[in-house]
Design an enzyme around this catalytic site. Structure first.
Site, PDB file in Angstrom:
ATOM      1  N   HIS A 199      -3.417  -0.377  -5.713  1.00 26.93           N
ATOM      2  CA  HIS A 199      -2.607  -1.322  -7.439  1.00 26.93           C
ATOM      3  C   HIS A 199      -3.815  -2.154  -7.975  1.00 26.93           C
ATOM      4  O   HIS A 199      -3.339  -2.702  -9.211  1.00 26.93           O
ATOM      5  CB  HIS A 199      -1.864  -2.091  -6.021  1.00 26.93           C
ATOM      6  CG  HIS A 199      -0.686  -2.366  -5.690  1.00 26.93           C
ATOM      7  ND1 HIS A 199       0.334  -2.223  -6.701  1.00 26.93           N
ATOM      8  CD2 HIS A 199       0.056  -1.873  -4.277  1.00 26.93           C
ATOM      9  CE1 HIS A 199       1.652  -1.871  -6.645  1.00 26.93           C
ATOM     10  NE2 HIS A 199       1.101  -1.792  -5.183  1.00 26.93           N
ATOM     11  N   GLU A 216       5.387  -1.134  -8.199  1.00 20.01           N
ATOM     12  CA  GLU A 216       5.254  -0.269  -6.738  1.00 20.01           C
ATOM     13  C   GLU A 216       5.869   1.003  -6.609  1.00 20.01           C
ATOM     14  O   GLU A 216       5.127   2.104  -6.349  1.00 20.01           O
ATOM     15  CB  GLU A 216       6.090  -1.192  -5.660  1.00 20.01           C
ATOM     16  CG  GLU A 216       5.947  -2.826  -5.238  1.00 20.01           C
ATOM     17  CD  GLU A 216       5.083  -2.410  -4.253  1.00 20.01           C
ATOM     18  OE1 GLU A 216       3.963  -1.352  -4.507  1.00 20.01           O
ATOM     19  OE2 GLU A 216       4.022  -3.473  -4.741  1.00 20.01           O
ATOM     20  N   HIS A 249      -2.793   3.279  -0.977  1.00 17.04           N
ATOM     21  CA  HIS A 249      -2.106   2.972  -2.354  1.00 17.04           C
ATOM     22  C   HIS A 249      -2.085   1.190  -2.321  1.00 17.04           C
ATOM     23  O   HIS A 249      -2.136   0.802  -3.855  1.00 17.04           O
ATOM     24  CB  HIS A 249      -0.455   2.700  -1.364  1.00 17.04           C
ATOM     25  CG  HIS A 249       0.338   2.070  -1.774  1.00 17.04           C
ATOM     26  ND1 HIS A 249       1.307   2.825  -2.546  1.00 17.04           N
ATOM     27  CD2 HIS A 249       1.302  -0.123  -2.102  1.00 17.04           C
ATOM     28  CE1 HIS A 249       2.527   1.495  -3.395  1.00 17.04           C
ATOM     29  NE2 HIS A 249       2.081   0.705  -2.714  1.00 17.04           N
ATOM     30  N   GLU A 250      -2.606   1.147  -1.790  1.00 14.22           N
ATOM     31  CA  GLU A 250      -3.172  -1.040  -2.017  1.00 14.22           C
ATOM     32  C   GLU A 250      -4.108  -0.590  -3.340  1.00 14.22           C
ATOM     33  O   GLU A 250      -4.267  -1.881  -4.118  1.00 14.22           O
ATOM     34  CB  GLU A 250      -3.351  -1.986  -0.702  1.00 14.22           C
ATOM     35  CG  GLU A 250      -2.330  -1.773   0.023  1.00 14.22           C
ATOM     36  CD  GLU A 250      -0.984  -1.880  -0.560  1.00 14.22           C
ATOM     37  OE1 GLU A 250      -0.501  -3.236  -1.358  1.00 14.22           O
ATOM     38  OE2 GLU A 250      -0.106  -1.611   0.110  1.00 14.22           O
ATOM     39  N   GLY A 267       3.211  -4.077   5.276  1.00 13.43           N
ATOM     40  CA  GLY A 267       2.151  -2.924   5.922  1.00 13.43           C
ATOM     41  C   GLY A 267       1.524  -3.454   4.852  1.00 13.43           C
ATOM     42  O   GLY A 267      -0.179  -3.349   5.567  1.00 13.43           O
ATOM     43  N   ALA A 268       0.877  -3.913   3.844  1.00 14.10           N
ATOM     44  CA  ALA A 268      -0.589  -4.467   3.083  1.00 14.10           C
ATOM     45  C   ALA A 268      -0.077  -4.535   2.548  1.00 14.10           C
ATOM     46  O   ALA A 268       0.815  -4.898   1.916  1.00 14.10           O
ATOM     47  CB  ALA A 268      -1.710  -3.475   3.387  1.00 14.10           C
ATOM     48  N   MET A 269      -1.336  -6.194   1.839  1.00 18.62           N
ATOM     49  CA  MET A 269      -1.074  -6.319   0.389  1.00 18.62           C
ATOM     50  C   MET A 269      -2.121  -5.977  -0.480  1.00 18.62           C
ATOM     51  O   MET A 269      -3.347  -6.721   0.038  1.00 18.62           O
ATOM     52  CB  MET A 269      -1.314  -7.801   0.783  1.00 18.62           C
ATOM     53  CG  MET A 269      -0.725  -8.888  -0.426  1.00 18.62           C
ATOM     54  SD  MET A 269       1.119  -8.496  -1.400  1.00 18.62           S
ATOM     55  CE  MET A 269       0.333  -8.865  -3.148  1.00 18.62           C
ATOM     56  N   GLU A 270      -2.066  -5.363  -2.201  1.00 26.20           N
ATOM     57  CA  GLU A 270      -2.784  -5.652  -2.354  1.00 26.20           C
ATOM     58  C   GLU A 270      -3.845  -6.669  -3.410  1.00 26.20           C
ATOM     59  O   GLU A 270      -4.318  -6.705  -4.418  1.00 26.20           O
ATOM     60  CB  GLU A 270      -2.674  -4.718  -3.821  1.00 26.20           C
ATOM     61  CG  GLU A 270      -1.505  -5.681  -4.285  1.00 26.20           C
ATOM     62  CD  GLU A 270      -0.462  -5.655  -4.342  1.00 26.20           C
ATOM     63  OE1 GLU A 270       0.882  -5.915  -5.455  1.00 26.20           O
ATOM     64  OE2 GLU A 270      -0.265  -5.334  -2.799  1.00 26.20           O
ATOM     65  N   GLU A 304       2.757 -12.267  -1.730  1.00 30.26           N
ATOM     66  CA  GLU A 304       3.496 -11.704  -2.633  1.00 30.26           C
ATOM     67  C   GLU A 304       5.190 -11.698  -2.207  1.00 30.26           C
ATOM     68  O   GLU A 304       5.146 -11.909  -0.620  1.00 30.26           O
ATOM     69  CB  GLU A 304       3.655 -10.142  -3.008  1.00 30.26           C
ATOM     70  CG  GLU A 304       4.534  -8.976  -3.564  1.00 30.26           C
ATOM     71  CD  GLU A 304       3.846  -8.056  -4.425  1.00 30.26           C
ATOM     72  OE1 GLU A 304       4.587  -7.528  -4.611  1.00 30.26           O
ATOM     73  OE2 GLU A 304       2.967  -8.082  -3.579  1.00 30.26           O
TER      74      GLU A 304
END
Length: 886
Positions: A308, A327, A304-305, A268-271, A127
């Site tokens: 998603h 988001e 959060h992730e 921070g992170a990726m879903e 992403e």
């Protein structure tokens, strides 16, 4: 690196893709320098696209080795194949198969987009547009495909092979030292959610039983030796999974859910579907290395992730203009999760602090943009606080306006209608219009209009008529490309606080004067430029408590006087507004003090403010975390935002320093008592109650030391030397760092020696030194860049040292001689060639430069112009520089 002149991408130009890719079969042979990727794409014309159009697939620096169309080889030397695009003229107007073989070098990928190496591990970040660095593809979020991925690698080097979906096959390759694994994801997804991880990793495993009784295998993969530090992340994951079932009715859908923590990550992170890749900062925690804030952030980001999976993966966004749809909605969901796990009042305060610190300045500067932008040059630059934080606030407002029941029905309808598809903001809002029976057209302006509205309120009490009249007005300043602003729908939750804190009934005369109405919900709507409300049956003047719970992301011109603010701080039934009253009072004192500093006078102190803080400390036992928020003054950036123009950071620093000293002196006895009462000797727990006690204790130490430097330093040194847990250790070091001298330098060196093998702790060490508000801090930062623990190649190190200096040191980044600006501009230019995303985000520190006093403004502009004029800029940095100067 792409350095071509970018053309704007416009929402108005959106067209459906001419072709769809139904299935993707990837065969990835991992190699440090020559990874081979064979992509077999099942393509068909899109009935909604242009019939007979050429097929152009996106690439980014690709090295193509082989092309096969329906079994027939295509000459890769033909002019329709470039590193950045593959065009097939007149492709079949029926389903067909395209096979593409590319070769990539993960070890040379410093952009950390596509396939790259973090240490010895392979990982991906796709992403927004990283998949095109792996193979040619229709790299846009409205092309949804079912993926099957085969990974192959050396067993010794890469024993762990992970991808999206469920593991369907794994085996050693006979006669070789290699093995393979095949993963299949049955749910169609856009290519930005594709992920691969390979490496020699440690892991912890657990399981979760869904509401329907399915058992899901859970795994968190980390560096060997870090397994125990992932236990809290696993606990947070399981709590998030259960919460989503209860709060939103969303059950997990695959057989496995994996998380991988890596140390080199731009975000921070990726879903990624079924395989979340995380910056290790948001996974690893132990009491000795992580603060209470770290634990809370891990909990929030893990949630959060995971959330998603439904708001982002199962339903994705049609195009990148709809980024807020996944988001902003998911941030709202993680905020609600954290509020349920911890103190709802304290979480709300923290969320609003973040919004005001990050998004309000963005809305007030040259980088302002709609929550749903109309155009962009570089999509990576729109992962902003406006998209995330303001996007979440719009969802919260929607819930306030239509009520919890209609909101839940609207969410259920959204999941029902759009599961497995790519949606738009209009699609989303239509579900809530249906569930509530409301016309949401005017409300949708929040997505289309930039800027932070100002709500001004005038209050008039008529003793004879026993009425209170509130006159509301809304306005919004111009933002880039938007000179005219329309009235928005602004929900204002309010109350009337009477004598001894009694809540008064909200009985109001209808605006046509015909009847009386009680506002049972406590929410009124300001949807026109102005509105008048008159409340009746009030024998004494109440204090209006406005915007309770921060019911809308606006600036409020508060009509309360200082006495009213003390009343609200002591008695308001709304916790957020009790805190807000103390902040408003402090802000007024600081603004007056800044004026006095400019006039060469000593800042004044109002003892009534100390009374308000004294009341907060007296009642701190009920919620220590809340009391800690109340006694924490607005930051320097908060005051700069309130001043708005001709900001002098040195004057703000002096005013805030003086007020802290005055409070620490006036409340010395109470602060010391609080500090001693909250001393802990037992085992560490990251729960909200224990964290709240530590927060208040350390806030009390900080204020006491501001007024009593010698005694405060002694207390801080004792805490530093005796602290068993990182929260207290770093808090004490923060107090010590504010006092120059041998004790400070010895403590800083001692801290490094104790944690030299813990990179995430050393990030705290870098950041603390970068934010010391002293003239020699820039020289310190430059020296630290030569420290063996620092690397410009690691985004966490850059954010900890350079980012902390630029965003967290108001006086030194904004130094009057311009040296701070020159330094950061130089780093941006060096970084741009290696990692444009990190460089562009660092340049964002200049977002409020136009609000500074003239001398500093000129220096900042010169630094920005130097960046903008540099040759071979990436689209990322060029976009930020040019918009900042526009």
């Amino acid at each position: 690196m792409r350095t071509e002149i970018a053309k704007p991408i416009r929402l108005a130009d959106y067209r459906p893709p001419d072709y769809l890719i139904d299935t993707v079969h990837l065969d990835v042979g991992l190699d440090p320098h020559a990874t081979r990727v064979v992509a077999r794409l099942s393509i068909r014309p899109n009935p909604k696209g242009s019939s007979g159009a050429d097929l152009t697939l996106d690439g980014d620096g690709l090295n193509v080795k082989r092309l096969v169309l329906d079994g027939n080889a295509i000459d890769v030397r033909a002019n329709f194949v470039t590193p950045d695009a593959l065009t097939i003229a007149h492709p079949p107007q029926r389903p067909f198969t395209l096979e593409v073989e590319t070769e990539i070098n993960p070890s040379a990928n410093t952009f950390l987009m596509g396939l790259y190496r973090s240490g010895s591990a392979y990982c991906t970040q796709c992403e927004a547009e990283g998949f095109r660095r792996i193979t040619y593809f229709l790299d846009r979020p409205d092309v949804l495909s079912v993926y099957t991925t085969r990974l192959e690698a050396q067993i010794a080097e890469t024993p762990v092979l992970l991808s999206n979906g469920n593991l369907i096959e794994t085996a050693k390759i006979a006669g070789t030292t290699r093995h393979y694994a095949v993963w299949h994801d049955p749910y169609p997804k856009p290519c930005y959610l594709f992920a691969v991880v390979g490496g020699d990793l440690g892991a912890i495993h657990d399981s979760f039983v869904t509401a329907s009784g399915r058992r899901v295998a859970l795994g968190i993969y980390v560096e060997h030796g870090k397994e125990e530090s992932a236990l809290y992340a696993m606990d947070a994951l399981k709590r998030a999974m259960r919460w989503d079932e209860v709060a939103f009715g969303r059950e997990y859908d695959l057989d496995v859910f994996n998380i991988v923590a890596v140390s080199d990550f731009n975000m921070g992170a990726m879903e990624n579907k079924g395989l979340n890749v995380f910056n290790d900062k948001y996974v690893l925690a132990s009491p000795q290395t992580a603060t209470d804030t770290d634990y809370a952030q891990i909990e929030a980001v893990i949630a959060h992730e995971y959330f998603h999976n439904w708001t982002g993966n199962r339903i994705t966004c049609r195009d990148w203009f709809q980024l807020c749809l996944k988001e902003g909605l998911t941030v709202f969901r993680d905020h609600e999760f954290s509020a349920d796990q911890r103190s709802r009042a304290v979480r709300r305060i923290a969320d609003v602090r973040t919004l005001r610190a990050q998004q309000f300045p963005e809305d007030a500067g040259p980088l302002a943009h709609n929550v749903r932008p109309d155009s962009y040059f570089e999509i990576n630059n729109f992962y902003t606080a406006t998209i995330y934080e303001k996007g979440a606030e719009i969802i919260r407002m929607l819930k306030v306006l239509i009520g919890a029941e209609a909101f839940r029905k609207g969410m259920d309808l959204y999941f029902e209608r759009y599961d497995g598809s790519a949606a738009t903001v209009e699609d989303f809002l239509a579900c809530f219009a249906a569930s509530s029976g409301r016309d949401l057209d005017q409300f949708s302006l929040w997505y289309r209009q930039a800027g932070t509205p100002l709500v001004e309120v005038e209050s008039t009490y008529d003793e004879r008529a026993q009425t209170l009249t509130l006159d509301f007005r809304q306005s919004c300043n111009k933002t880039p490309g938007q000179d005219e602003k329309k009235p928005l729908v602004i929900p204002i939750e309010l109350g009337l606080v009477g004598e001894h804190g009694k809540n008064c009934a909200l009985v109001t005369t209808a605006e046509n004067g015909a009847s009386e109405t009680e506002i049972s919900s406590g929410v009124i709507e300001l949807s026109t430029a102005s509105r008048r409300l008159t409340f009746r049956n009030l024998p004494s003047r109440p204090v209006a408590s406005l915007l309770r719970g921060f019911s809308a992301p606006v600036r409020l011109a508060q009509p309360a006087n200082e006495g009213d603010l003390v009343t609200l701080t002591a008695y308001d039934s709304d916790s957020f507004n009790r805190w807000q009253a103390s902040q408003t009072y402090a802000t007024r004192l600081l603004l007056r003090s800044v004026d006095l500093v400019h006039a060469g006078q000593t800042p004044a102190f109002d003892p009534h403010f100390a009374t308000a803080l004294h009341l907060a400390l007296e009642g701190s036992a009920a919620d220590p975390a809340f009391a800690a928020q109340v006694i924490t003054l607005p930051g320097e950036a908060d005051i700069a935002r309130e001043i708005g123009a001709n900001v002098d950071p040195d004057a703000i620093f002096a005013a805030r320093k003086a007020l802290r000293e005055a409070i620490g002196g006036a409340l010395a006895r109470e602060l010391l008592a609080t500090y001693e009462e909250l001393t802990e000797n037992g085992p560490y727990s990251p729960d909200a109650a224990a964290a709240g006690r530590r927060a208040l204790r350390n806030a009390a130490l900080d204020l006491y030391a501001a007024a009593h430097p010698d005694a405060g330093l002694d207390l801080a040194l004792r805490q530093f030397e005796g602290a068993q847990f990182m929260t207290d250790k770093i808090a004490a070091l923060g107090v010590i760092a504010m006092q120059p001298g041998a004790a400070r330098e010895a403590a800083i060196e001692s801290f490094y020696r104790s944690y030299a093998g813990e990179p995430l702790v050393i990030d705290k060490w870098f950041a603390l030194q970068a934010t010391i508000p002293e003239p020699d801090t820039l020289a310190r930062v430059k020296r630290l860049m030569d420290h063996p623990a620092f690397s410009l190649a690691n985004p966490n190190r850059v954010r900890a040292l350079i980012g902390a200096f630029a965003s967290g040191n108001q006086t030194q980044f904004n130094a009057a001689d311009g040296s701070g600006y020159e330094f950061v501009a130089t780093i941006v230019l060096v970084l741009d060639a290696k990692n444009p995303q990190v460089a562009a985000r660092l340049l964002g520190a200049f977002k409020s430069w136009r609000a500074l006093v003239e001398q500093r403004r000129a220096h900042a502009e010169a630094a920005l112009r130097r960046v903008a004029a540099a040759a071979h800029l990436s689209p990322d940095v060029k976009d930020i520089a040019e918009r900042s100067l526009a």
